[in-house]
Motif scaffolding. Structure first.
Motif, PDB file in Angstrom:
ATOM      1  N   PRO A 198       0.813  -1.223   0.000  1.00  0.00           N
ATOM      2  CA  PRO A 198       0.000   0.000   0.000  1.00  0.00           C
ATOM      3  C   PRO A 198       0.841   1.266   0.000  1.00  0.00           C
ATOM      4  N   GLY A 199       2.163   1.113   0.270  1.00  0.00           N
ATOM      5  CA  GLY A 199       3.040   2.270   0.229  1.00  0.00           C
ATOM      6  C   GLY A 199       3.269   2.777  -1.186  1.00  0.00           C
ATOM      7  N   GLU A 200       2.989   1.926  -2.187  1.00  0.00           N
ATOM      8  CA  GLU A 200       3.060   2.359  -3.590  1.00  0.00           C
ATOM      9  C   GLU A 200       1.744   3.048  -3.916  1.00  0.00           C
ATOM     10  N   VAL A 201       1.708   4.330  -3.664  1.00  0.00           N
ATOM     11  CA  VAL A 201       0.456   5.092  -3.659  1.00  0.00           C
ATOM     12  C   VAL A 201      -0.280   5.030  -4.987  1.00  0.00           C
ATOM     13  N   GLY A 202       0.406   5.303  -6.082  1.00  0.00           N
ATOM     14  CA  GLY A 202      -0.263   5.320  -7.382  1.00  0.00           C
ATOM     15  C   GLY A 202      -0.847   3.965  -7.749  1.00  0.00           C
ATOM     16  N   ARG A 203      -0.069   2.914  -7.502  1.00  0.00           N
ATOM     17  CA  ARG A 203      -0.526   1.559  -7.804  1.00  0.00           C
ATOM     18  C   ARG A 203      -1.736   1.196  -6.934  1.00  0.00           C
ATOM     19  N   THR A 204      -1.651   1.512  -5.651  1.00  0.00           N
ATOM     20  CA  THR A 204      -2.755   1.210  -4.737  1.00  0.00           C
ATOM     21  C   THR A 204      -4.012   1.973  -5.134  1.00  0.00           C
ATOM     22  N   GLN A 205      -3.830   3.198  -5.584  1.00  0.00           N
ATOM     23  CA  GLN A 205      -4.959   4.016  -6.031  1.00  0.00           C
ATOM     24  C   GLN A 205      -5.685   3.344  -7.194  1.00  0.00           C
ATOM     25  N   ASN A 237      -8.024  11.653 -14.881  1.00  0.00           N
ATOM     26  CA  ASN A 237      -9.270  12.372 -14.603  1.00  0.00           C
ATOM     27  C   ASN A 237     -10.297  11.492 -13.904  1.00  0.00           C
ATOM     28  N   ARG A 238     -10.224  10.193 -14.134  1.00  0.00           N
ATOM     29  CA  ARG A 238     -11.151   9.260 -13.502  1.00  0.00           C
ATOM     30  C   ARG A 238     -10.651   8.808 -12.132  1.00  0.00           C
ATOM     31  N   GLY A 239      -9.439   9.211 -11.780  1.00  0.00           N
ATOM     32  CA  GLY A 239      -8.928   8.890 -10.463  1.00  0.00           C
ATOM     33  C   GLY A 239      -7.915   7.772 -10.407  1.00  0.00           C
ATOM     34  N   PHE A 240      -7.465   7.271 -11.556  1.00  0.00           N
ATOM     35  CA  PHE A 240      -6.477   6.202 -11.554  1.00  0.00           C
ATOM     36  C   PHE A 240      -5.083   6.775 -11.301  1.00  0.00           C
ATOM     37  N   GLY A 241      -4.269   6.007 -10.582  1.00  0.00           N
ATOM     38  CA  GLY A 241      -2.925   6.455 -10.238  1.00  0.00           C
ATOM     39  C   GLY A 241      -1.882   6.016 -11.245  1.00  0.00           C
ATOM     40  N   LYS A 242      -0.683   6.571 -11.082  1.00  0.00           N
ATOM     41  CA  LYS A 242       0.427   6.250 -11.988  1.00  0.00           C
ATOM     42  C   LYS A 242       1.399   5.315 -11.283  1.00  0.00           C
ATOM     43  N   SER A 243       1.784   4.248 -11.984  1.00  0.00           N
ATOM     44  CA  SER A 243       2.745   3.297 -11.450  1.00  0.00           C
ATOM     45  C   SER A 243       3.432   2.593 -12.608  1.00  0.00           C
ATOM     46  N   GLU A 244       4.416   1.766 -12.272  1.00  0.00           N
ATOM     47  CA  GLU A 244       5.204   1.111 -13.310  1.00  0.00           C
ATOM     48  C   GLU A 244       4.415   0.023 -14.026  1.00  0.00           C
ATOM     49  N   VAL A 245       4.605  -0.039 -15.354  1.00  0.00           N
ATOM     50  CA  VAL A 245       3.997  -1.074 -16.189  1.00  0.00           C
ATOM     51  C   VAL A 245       5.056  -1.580 -17.171  1.00  0.00           C
ATOM     52  N   ASP A 248       6.865  -2.998 -23.950  1.00  0.00           N
ATOM     53  CA  ASP A 248       7.868  -3.581 -24.857  1.00  0.00           C
ATOM     54  C   ASP A 248       9.044  -4.182 -24.085  1.00  0.00           C
ATOM     55  N   GLY A 249       8.735  -4.829 -22.977  1.00  0.00           N
ATOM     56  CA  GLY A 249       9.756  -5.541 -22.229  1.00  0.00           C
ATOM     57  C   GLY A 249      10.496  -4.718 -21.191  1.00  0.00           C
ATOM     58  N   HIS A 250      10.247  -3.415 -21.128  1.00  0.00           N
ATOM     59  CA  HIS A 250      10.905  -2.596 -20.106  1.00  0.00           C
ATOM     60  C   HIS A 250       9.854  -1.907 -19.245  1.00  0.00           C
ATOM     61  N   MET A 251      10.300  -1.371 -18.117  1.00  0.00           N
ATOM     62  CA  MET A 251       9.380  -0.760 -17.161  1.00  0.00           C
ATOM     63  C   MET A 251       9.319   0.753 -17.354  1.00  0.00           C
ATOM     64  N   GLU A 252       8.127   1.305 -17.283  1.00  0.00           N
ATOM     65  CA  GLU A 252       7.966   2.752 -17.262  1.00  0.00           C
ATOM     66  C   GLU A 252       6.663   3.089 -16.537  1.00  0.00           C
ATOM     67  N   LYS A 253       6.616   4.291 -15.992  1.00  0.00           N
ATOM     68  CA  LYS A 253       5.429   4.686 -15.233  1.00  0.00           C
ATOM     69  C   LYS A 253       4.335   5.192 -16.162  1.00  0.00           C
ATOM     70  N   GLN A 254       3.124   4.681 -15.935  1.00  0.00           N
ATOM     71  CA  GLN A 254       1.960   5.126 -16.692  1.00  0.00           C
ATOM     72  C   GLN A 254       0.738   5.122 -15.778  1.00  0.00           C
ATOM     73  N   VAL A 255      -0.242   5.935 -16.141  1.00  0.00           N
ATOM     74  CA  VAL A 255      -1.512   5.926 -15.415  1.00  0.00           C
ATOM     75  C   VAL A 255      -2.177   4.565 -15.617  1.00  0.00           C
ATOM     76  N   GLY A 256      -2.635   3.981 -14.542  1.00  0.00           N
ATOM     77  CA  GLY A 256      -3.279   2.672 -14.639  1.00  0.00           C
ATOM     78  C   GLY A 256      -2.389   1.526 -14.230  1.00  0.00           C
ATOM     79  N   GLY A 257      -1.138   1.820 -13.830  1.00  0.00           N
ATOM     80  CA  GLY A 257      -0.258   0.761 -13.348  1.00  0.00           C
ATOM     81  C   GLY A 257      -0.872   0.087 -12.127  1.00  0.00           C
ATOM     82  N   GLY A 258      -0.976  -1.225 -12.168  1.00  0.00           N
ATOM     83  CA  GLY A 258      -1.651  -1.970 -11.107  1.00  0.00           C
ATOM     84  C   GLY A 258      -2.854  -2.734 -11.621  1.00  0.00           C
TER      85      GLY A 258
END
Length: 324
Positions: A198-205, A237-245, A248-258
């Motif tokens: 839960p400490g990963e705020v964006g992902r938990t959101q 805008n809908r309230g989704f958080g940003k986290s790593e996804v 193409d095989g690498h990690m980057e932060k995007q809205v909806g991670g989780g």
């Protein structure tokens, strides 16, 4: 660490889909006194008809204001001394509306969907194949139709001065899921849990918002459930958080991670419930919250997770979060 849990249920062999992570406590709706806006009772004098109390009801509560409180007065030329047979009243619509506006908040309630719960006494994390479940009825939402109420009360009082019982007109908002929609569901058929920080705020959101949307979904026999169609596009805008996804095989932060964890938890519950998997895409790498080969990635507009209800009864999907 929090736990995300997904459960499935149906007739004797099916139940719902549930998720577990941080537990939340139910909020108790504020209670209201039926006479919350009524004046303190007083002893009316012999012929003070304006001090007599009416009974206004919405089917759940009853208010007992005096005629005077809601703006009722004698018709011109009449008074306390007027005989009962000749008495007539008129209504001050402005004062009546003001009273109704005060009690409207006690009438108002949001609709509540019927739901399926594990039978009393059975731990929610029991690994039993089939766990008894019960249906908890919901109810429709309600709001006081103030315009109609003003008209109804005025008409009742002016047409029949002796009238004291008046039903308040209510606007109803139907619940999305009724007990009848869940008929046939009496046991949990599968469940699966994953863990998240839960400490990963964006992902938990994102996780919490997604499971809130999915929780309580009823999948009819033969119907195909789609994560993307049910949850919709994941936007800030809908309230989704940003986290790593994975991209193409690498990690980057995007809205909806989780979202992939939400889909993975559901995939495993559906698979354990022997439901037909219609669409599922694996990640390009292993993930920490599910065994190899037991994951499902989703990306709105491109990759989805879908299962079909191949049973003869409705399936109830339930998610929840608990501490672990």
């Amino acid at each position: 660490m929090h736990r995300l849990r997904c459960v499935l249920a149906v007739t004797t062999a099916l139940y719902a889909v549930g998720l577990c992570a941080g537990s939340t406590s139910a909020q108790q709706a504020p209670s209201s006194n039926n006479n919350a806006v009524a004046a303190s009772p007083s002893s009316p004098v012999a012929n003070d008809r304006l001090a007599a109390r009416l009974r206004l009801g919405d089917g759940r509560k009853t208010w007992q204001p005096t005629r005077r409180q809601i703006g009722v007065r004698y018709a011109p030329g009449l008074s306390d001394d007027t005989s009962h047979a000749q008495v007539q009243f008129v209504v001050d619509r402005v004062k009546l509306r003001a009273y109704l506006n005060k009690i409207a908040k006690y009438v108002k309630r949001s609709p509540k969907d019927a739901k399926v719960v594990v039978a009393s006494g059975v731990p929610s994390d029991s690994d039993a194949t089939q766990v008894p479940a019960t249906i908890v009825p919901g109810y429709d939402g309600a709001t006081l139709d103030i315009d109609a109420a003003v008209d109804a009360i005025q008409k009742a009082i002016q047409s029949d001065p002796a009238m004291i019982h008046i039903i308040l007109p209510i606007k109803s908002t139907p619940a999305n899921v009724r007990a009848a929609d869940l008929k046939g569901i009496n046991a949990r058929i599968a469940h699966f849990s994953t863990h998240f920080n839960p400490g990963e705020v964006g992902r938990t959101q994102t996780v919490r918002l997604a499971i809130q949307i999915i929780d309580g979904t009823v999948v009819a026999p033969g119907q195909i459930f789609s994560v993307n169609q049910t949850v919709g596009e994941r936007t800030a805008n809908r309230g989704f958080g940003k986290s790593e996804v994975f991209i193409d095989g690498h990690m980057e932060k995007q809205v909806g991670g989780g979202m992939c964890q939400v889909a993975t938890t559901l995939f495993n519950a559906a698979m354990l419930g022997d439901l037909k998997i219609v669409e599922r895409h694996p990640h390009m790498r292993t993930i920490p919250y599910a065994p190899p080969g037991r994951d499902a990635t989703v990306y709105y507009g491109q990759k989805d997770f879908k299962f079909q209800n191949n049973t003869g009864a409705p399936i109830y999907v339930s998610y929840k979060t608990t501490y672990s």
